[in-house]
Design a protein around this motif. Sequence first.
Motif, mmCIF file in Angstrom:
data_model
loop_
_atom_site.group_PDB
_atom_site.id
_atom_site.type_symbol
_atom_site.label_atom_id
_atom_site.label_comp_id
_atom_site.label_asym_id
_atom_site.label_seq_id
_atom_site.Cartn_x
_atom_site.Cartn_y
_atom_site.Cartn_z
ATOM 1 N N GLU A 1 0.811 -1.221 0.000
ATOM 2 C CA GLU A 1 0.000 0.000 0.000
ATOM 3 C C GLU A 1 0.853 1.284 0.000
ATOM 4 O O GLU A 1 2.017 1.272 0.416
ATOM 5 C CB GLU A 1 -0.951 0.013 1.195
ATOM 6 C CG GLU A 1 -0.351 0.445 2.518
ATOM 7 C CD GLU A 1 0.414 -0.640 3.226
ATOM 8 O OE1 GLU A 1 0.612 -1.721 2.657
ATOM 9 O OE2 GLU A 1 0.836 -0.385 4.364
ATOM 10 N N SER A 2 0.223 2.368 -0.457
ATOM 11 C CA SER A 2 0.839 3.693 -0.372
ATOM 12 C C SER A 2 -0.260 4.704 -0.057
ATOM 13 O O SER A 2 -1.317 4.701 -0.698
ATOM 14 C CB SER A 2 1.511 4.046 -1.706
ATOM 15 O OG SER A 2 2.172 5.287 -1.595
ATOM 16 N N PHE A 3 -0.013 5.549 0.956
ATOM 17 C CA PHE A 3 -1.040 6.479 1.450
ATOM 18 C C PHE A 3 -0.592 7.920 1.207
ATOM 19 O O PHE A 3 0.467 8.314 1.678
ATOM 20 C CB PHE A 3 -1.261 6.215 2.950
ATOM 21 C CG PHE A 3 -2.298 7.093 3.604
ATOM 22 C CD1 PHE A 3 -3.430 7.511 2.921
ATOM 23 C CD2 PHE A 3 -2.143 7.504 4.931
ATOM 24 C CE1 PHE A 3 -4.379 8.311 3.533
ATOM 25 C CE2 PHE A 3 -3.092 8.302 5.556
ATOM 26 C CZ PHE A 3 -4.215 8.703 4.848
ATOM 27 N N TYR A 4 -1.409 8.665 0.457
ATOM 28 C CA TYR A 4 -1.120 10.081 0.241
ATOM 29 C C TYR A 4 -2.128 10.919 1.029
ATOM 30 O O TYR A 4 -3.340 10.810 0.827
ATOM 31 C CB TYR A 4 -1.217 10.457 -1.243
ATOM 32 C CG TYR A 4 -1.233 11.951 -1.450
ATOM 33 C CD1 TYR A 4 -0.053 12.693 -1.381
ATOM 34 C CD2 TYR A 4 -2.425 12.642 -1.671
ATOM 35 C CE1 TYR A 4 -0.065 14.061 -1.537
ATOM 36 C CE2 TYR A 4 -2.446 14.017 -1.827
ATOM 37 C CZ TYR A 4 -1.258 14.718 -1.758
ATOM 38 O OH TYR A 4 -1.272 16.091 -1.905
ATOM 39 N N ALA A 5 -1.613 11.725 1.971
ATOM 40 C CA ALA A 5 -2.464 12.653 2.719
ATOM 41 C C ALA A 5 -1.672 13.909 2.991
ATOM 42 O O ALA A 5 -0.491 13.855 3.344
ATOM 43 C CB ALA A 5 -2.923 12.012 4.033
ATOM 44 N N VAL B 1 5.021 17.193 -4.191
ATOM 45 C CA VAL B 1 6.162 16.263 -4.089
ATOM 46 C C VAL B 1 5.680 14.939 -3.478
ATOM 47 O O VAL B 1 6.013 13.857 -3.981
ATOM 48 C CB VAL B 1 7.308 16.852 -3.226
ATOM 49 C CG1 VAL B 1 8.401 15.815 -3.012
ATOM 50 C CG2 VAL B 1 7.893 18.095 -3.882
ATOM 51 N N ALA B 2 4.882 15.025 -2.406
ATOM 52 C CA ALA B 2 4.373 13.819 -1.736
ATOM 53 C C ALA B 2 3.520 12.992 -2.696
ATOM 54 O O ALA B 2 3.590 11.749 -2.699
ATOM 55 C CB ALA B 2 3.558 14.206 -0.503
ATOM 56 N N LEU B 3 2.731 13.658 -3.541
ATOM 57 C CA LEU B 3 1.898 12.947 -4.511
ATOM 58 C C LEU B 3 2.762 12.283 -5.579
ATOM 59 O O LEU B 3 2.532 11.130 -5.963
ATOM 60 C CB LEU B 3 0.899 13.913 -5.165
ATOM 61 C CG LEU B 3 -0.083 13.310 -6.168
ATOM 62 C CD1 LEU B 3 -0.859 12.148 -5.559
ATOM 63 C CD2 LEU B 3 -1.047 14.372 -6.684
ATOM 64 N N ALA B 4 3.807 12.979 -6.035
ATOM 65 C CA ALA B 4 4.732 12.403 -7.028
ATOM 66 C C ALA B 4 5.405 11.150 -6.451
ATOM 67 O O ALA B 4 5.593 10.152 -7.154
ATOM 68 C CB ALA B 4 5.773 13.433 -7.445
ATOM 69 N N LYS B 5 5.773 11.202 -5.142
ATOM 70 C CA LYS B 5 6.389 10.038 -4.488
ATOM 71 C C LYS B 5 5.416 8.854 -4.449
ATOM 72 O O LYS B 5 5.819 7.702 -4.633
ATOM 73 C CB LYS B 5 6.810 10.398 -3.056
ATOM 74 C CG LYS B 5 8.073 11.230 -2.970
ATOM 75 C CD LYS B 5 8.464 11.524 -1.532
ATOM 76 C CE LYS B 5 8.962 10.299 -0.807
ATOM 77 N NZ LYS B 5 9.410 10.598 0.567
ATOM 78 N N THR B 6 4.136 9.146 -4.216
ATOM 79 C CA THR B 6 3.114 8.092 -4.200
ATOM 80 C C THR B 6 3.012 7.420 -5.566
ATOM 81 O O THR B 6 2.883 6.204 -5.671
ATOM 82 C CB THR B 6 1.735 8.690 -3.812
ATOM 83 O OG1 THR B 6 1.864 9.382 -2.575
ATOM 84 C CG2 THR B 6 0.670 7.617 -3.681
ATOM 85 N N ILE B 7 3.100 8.245 -6.621
ATOM 86 C CA ILE B 7 2.964 7.751 -7.999
ATOM 87 C C ILE B 7 4.050 6.720 -8.332
ATOM 88 O O ILE B 7 3.792 5.754 -9.039
ATOM 89 C CB ILE B 7 3.047 8.936 -9.002
ATOM 90 C CG1 ILE B 7 1.850 9.887 -8.830
ATOM 91 C CG2 ILE B 7 3.148 8.460 -10.440
ATOM 92 C CD1 ILE B 7 0.528 9.352 -9.208
#
Length: 645
Positions: A387-391, A449-455
């Motif tokens: 899993e990967s969680f973006y918040a 940046v956090a969203l790009a890491k999730t991707i």
Amino acid sequence: MLIGLQNVTFEFGARVIVKDATWHIQPNERIGLIGYNGTGKSTLLKLFVNQFSPSEGTVERGRETTIGYLHQDLLSFDTNDSILQVAMSAFEKVIRLEKEIEDLGKELERTGDEKTLLEYTDKLHEMELLGGYNIQHKTEEVLQGLGFSNSDLNRPYKEFSGGWRMRVLLAKMILAKPDLLLLDEPTNHLDLPSIEWLEKYLQHYQGAVVIVSHDKFFLNRMVTKIVELYQRELHMYNGNYEFYEKEKAVRIEMQQKAYENQQDYIRQNERLVERFRAKASKAAMAQSIMKKLDKLDRIEDVAIERPDLRINFRVDKVPGRVLVELDHLSKAFGDNVILSNAKAEIERGDKIALIGANGKGKSTLLRIIADAEPYTGNRKWGHNVDESFYAQHQLEALALDNTILDEMRGCGSQMTDLELRALLGCFLFSGDDTDKKIRILSGGEKARVALAKTIVSKANFLMLDEPTNHLDMHSVDLLISALNRYEGTLILVSHDRHFISKAANKIWEIVDGKIKEFKGPYDEWVAWNERMRKNGATEKQGHQKAKPAAVEAPAPPPVVNAPVNKELKKEIQRQQKLFQQAEEALNKNKALMLQLEKDLADPQIYSDKTRFLKAEQEYASAAKENERLEKDYEAVFTKLMELEG
């Protein structure tokens, strides 16, 4: 005309925001102002309200024109007044008149003067004409429409967070009824019910409205004209956002052809210059051609403005059929019950949008699924879940001394720096931006940046909380495209209806502490809700018409109905089994097609004619079978929806 720009050029240092722009806003117009992030949309609004002055040209405004301007900088305002008082301050004239009436009343009691009585009566009449006796009711109505409860109205403004403060200031602005409303991202701090309420309110608003927004649904419903800030020029489109998209594609194609033709012309003339420059007899001609090229009004290459980069996910492991199982789940904050004995499952391939009003517990449920929030009950991971969680509130996980590129390198994606830079370009970090330290980034930049890491995380299960909040329309579309190609499972929370409608195949709502699931995309959910509302209203009217004067308690339904319910339950179970079988058969056939596609992509297969013809025949047969299975799947799904509805 209310206000306008006449041949306006505006520059920030050496950077030109807009050049020789003319734009006149007429009464009652509904305009969407759009453009890529950083092009200067908010700057244009500031020109209208004299916060900036143009380098050249003029800003023309009607003498009586009043303007309301909603923007992020308003959040610096603070007060101990209640939110009702803040919103009611929109009625300055009425409040001033109330004070005058109060003073005249006191003087009249003291003197009984006829002149004072006459003035007092005139002021009362003026108050009536202004609708001054209803201002509290109007204010309460607007605040409630924007999501505030009755108990909130007398709470101090300073107790509320930034998003709720912005709602109060929006309420104040629309209550003031200026001739022109300038709204910079008005839906950013609103939940879905509040956005829908604002749409209805603004549709009947007696004034012009200019909206800067990345919410396509909102623009499509609200505007009849699009003004695009593109390549330092203003381009007008007489229609909503959907019309703009079609018309823009035609204009881009025409501009690209014109650009290519001009490039051919330039190249031909440059070749002539090279040929003639060395010959003394032709030197004057070469000089003339060069001057002509220097004076040429160059057409810009449309591809330079924003290249179409592809965001691609990489999934390492295939999980089991059920990724997350929730059972007897309960969660409460004091008296506020979010979940009560709730139950749900997330299956492989689900792309779920978790929607509803603020305060219903959407983000809380997402955190429970991510095991980042305490709860009572059972929450169980399935087999092989990665899993990967973006918040946005988890941005503190970013290493402050890293550059953006360093942060991306640490994700274990094995992407090259070139690929990482290309991906970051989709998230509005271009060129040297990728070398910026995390510590100097704004909140919105850290979120991207956090969203790009999730991707790039290679996860087979994504949990995304408001992923589009800091993206422009182009980047949202790139993300939608990537999520549609994503082979994993996801659950997301968002108030962007365009994003939800394109990215999700199931809808979850939290209703009375339970998780209510709709098996279908957002558009079907909206249509289904509308039918339910109409059916409910019709039934209610029917009951009211049939209601006798003397009311008796209705008799309980006869027991003979019970077997019918059992039969229905049995049929639903049978259809659910058929649906599961159809889904498994379809997935199996799709996997076969994927393998056959890989075989046909192997260059060696074409050296063996028998092998090639066999693979081609097998692929054609699998494609035909896929078509049949798709029809079976849809038929069973439709039947199941009818039975469950």
